[in-house]
Design a protein around this motif. Structure first.
Motif, mmCIF file in Angstrom:
data_model
loop_
_atom_site.group_PDB
_atom_site.id
_atom_site.type_symbol
_atom_site.label_atom_id
_atom_site.label_comp_id
_atom_site.label_asym_id
_atom_site.label_seq_id
_atom_site.Cartn_x
_atom_site.Cartn_y
_atom_site.Cartn_z
ATOM 1 N N VAL A 37 0.839 -1.205 0.000
ATOM 2 C CA VAL A 37 0.000 0.000 0.000
ATOM 3 C C VAL A 37 0.873 1.254 0.000
ATOM 4 N N TYR A 38 1.910 1.259 0.831
ATOM 5 C CA TYR A 38 2.807 2.421 0.886
ATOM 6 C C TYR A 38 3.549 2.601 -0.431
ATOM 7 N N ALA A 39 4.087 1.517 -0.990
ATOM 8 C CA ALA A 39 4.828 1.604 -2.257
ATOM 9 C C ALA A 39 3.950 2.166 -3.361
ATOM 10 N N GLU A 40 2.710 1.719 -3.423
ATOM 11 C CA GLU A 40 1.787 2.252 -4.430
ATOM 12 C C GLU A 40 1.554 3.747 -4.233
ATOM 13 N N SER A 41 1.566 4.189 -2.986
ATOM 14 C CA SER A 41 1.304 5.611 -2.713
ATOM 15 C C SER A 41 2.468 6.517 -3.111
ATOM 16 N N ILE A 42 3.691 5.972 -3.167
ATOM 17 C CA ILE A 42 4.846 6.811 -3.509
ATOM 18 C C ILE A 42 5.406 6.508 -4.895
ATOM 19 N N ALA A 43 4.843 5.514 -5.572
ATOM 20 C CA ALA A 43 5.363 5.114 -6.882
ATOM 21 C C ALA A 43 5.147 6.216 -7.922
ATOM 22 N N PRO A 44 6.138 6.418 -8.792
ATOM 23 C CA PRO A 44 5.939 7.370 -9.871
ATOM 24 C C PRO A 44 4.892 6.817 -10.851
ATOM 25 N N VAL A 45 4.106 7.704 -11.419
ATOM 26 C CA VAL A 45 3.041 7.263 -12.315
ATOM 27 C C VAL A 45 3.200 7.963 -13.662
ATOM 28 N N GLU A 46 3.518 7.163 -14.650
ATOM 29 C CA GLU A 46 3.499 7.676 -16.022
ATOM 30 C C GLU A 46 2.324 7.036 -16.750
ATOM 31 N N THR A 47 2.297 5.711 -16.763
ATOM 32 C CA THR A 47 1.187 4.984 -17.375
ATOM 33 C C THR A 47 0.336 4.289 -16.326
ATOM 34 N N GLY A 48 0.847 4.118 -15.122
ATOM 35 C CA GLY A 48 0.159 3.406 -14.058
ATOM 36 C C GLY A 48 0.555 1.943 -13.964
ATOM 37 N N ALA A 49 1.303 1.439 -14.964
ATOM 38 C CA ALA A 49 1.681 0.025 -14.983
ATOM 39 C C ALA A 49 2.589 -0.329 -13.811
ATOM 40 N N PHE A 50 3.580 0.499 -13.527
ATOM 41 C CA PHE A 50 4.501 0.224 -12.419
ATOM 42 C C PHE A 50 3.745 0.214 -11.099
ATOM 43 N N ARG A 51 2.942 1.232 -10.860
ATOM 44 C CA ARG A 51 2.217 1.336 -9.598
ATOM 45 C C ARG A 51 1.267 0.160 -9.393
ATOM 46 N N SER A 52 0.637 -0.299 -10.450
ATOM 47 C CA SER A 52 -0.335 -1.391 -10.304
ATOM 48 C C SER A 52 0.311 -2.779 -10.325
ATOM 49 N N SER A 53 1.632 -2.849 -10.429
ATOM 50 C CA SER A 53 2.313 -4.147 -10.503
ATOM 51 C C SER A 53 2.950 -4.587 -9.193
ATOM 52 N N PHE A 54 2.724 -3.877 -8.115
ATOM 53 C CA PHE A 54 3.205 -4.338 -6.806
ATOM 54 C C PHE A 54 2.311 -5.479 -6.343
ATOM 55 N N ARG A 55 2.912 -6.504 -5.767
ATOM 56 C CA ARG A 55 2.146 -7.618 -5.216
ATOM 57 C C ARG A 55 2.936 -8.244 -4.082
ATOM 58 N N VAL A 56 2.222 -8.944 -3.243
ATOM 59 C CA VAL A 56 2.846 -9.692 -2.163
ATOM 60 C C VAL A 56 2.982 -11.133 -2.639
ATOM 61 N N ASP A 57 4.208 -11.623 -2.644
ATOM 62 C CA ASP A 57 4.512 -12.996 -3.039
ATOM 63 C C ASP A 57 4.733 -13.795 -1.762
ATOM 64 N N ASP A 58 3.786 -14.661 -1.438
ATOM 65 C CA ASP A 58 3.881 -15.451 -0.215
ATOM 66 C C ASP A 58 3.955 -16.920 -0.592
ATOM 67 N N ASP A 59 5.158 -17.465 -0.531
ATOM 68 C CA ASP A 59 5.377 -18.847 -0.927
ATOM 69 C C ASP A 59 5.365 -19.810 0.259
ATOM 70 N N GLY A 60 4.913 -19.347 1.403
ATOM 71 C CA GLY A 60 4.893 -20.182 2.593
ATOM 72 C C GLY A 60 6.202 -20.173 3.365
ATOM 73 N N GLU A 61 7.230 -19.564 2.795
ATOM 74 C CA GLU A 61 8.529 -19.447 3.473
ATOM 75 C C GLU A 61 8.844 -17.995 3.784
ATOM 76 N N GLY A 62 7.835 -17.159 3.755
ATOM 77 C CA GLY A 62 8.011 -15.744 4.019
ATOM 78 C C GLY A 62 7.440 -14.923 2.886
ATOM 79 N N ALA A 63 6.739 -13.869 3.233
ATOM 80 C CA ALA A 63 6.138 -13.002 2.235
ATOM 81 C C ALA A 63 7.146 -11.958 1.768
ATOM 82 N N ARG A 64 7.049 -11.611 0.499
ATOM 83 C CA ARG A 64 7.936 -10.601 -0.084
ATOM 84 C C ARG A 64 7.117 -9.619 -0.898
ATOM 85 N N LEU A 65 7.516 -8.378 -0.871
ATOM 86 C CA LEU A 65 6.906 -7.358 -1.714
ATOM 87 C C LEU A 65 7.705 -7.300 -3.006
ATOM 88 N N VAL A 66 7.036 -7.485 -4.123
ATOM 89 C CA VAL A 66 7.712 -7.470 -5.417
ATOM 90 C C VAL A 66 6.943 -6.585 -6.390
#
Length: 100
Positions: A37-66
């Protein structure tokens, strides 16, 4: 009164066992989601693709923001055409209680 007080840090085995618990996984996922949520709020926006591509990757061995936008590396680290924005680095600093 004790004359000698020592702190023994937990062993790597104990830390690994703690990291593998469902409670720790849930806490990591919650922190990563807060970071998203924070990364999306500070992400630069030209087309919106970068901002909308943040996700939480949780593989069961720890969650990561990617961010898996094809231009994410250039936005994060900069390129000949784009100054570095360091969105993920700023988010990590914010999550750790630093100033961004």
């Amino acid at each position: 009164m004790p004359s000698n007080v020592r702190f023994e840090p937990p062993s790597s085995t104990a830390l690994a066992a703690l990291a593998a618990t469902a409670e720790m996984d849930a806490a990591m996922a919650q922190i990563a989601e807060t970071g998203r949520v924070y990364a999306e709020s500070i992400a630069p926006v030209e087309t919106g693709a970068f901002r909308s591509s943040f996700r939480v990757d949780d593989d069961g061995e720890g969650a990561r923001l990617v961010n898996d936008d094809e231009g994410a590396a250039a936005i994060e680290h900069g390129s000949d055409d784009t100054p570095a924005h360091h969105t993920l680095a700023q988010t990590a600093d914010w999550l750790e209680g630093g100033s961004s």
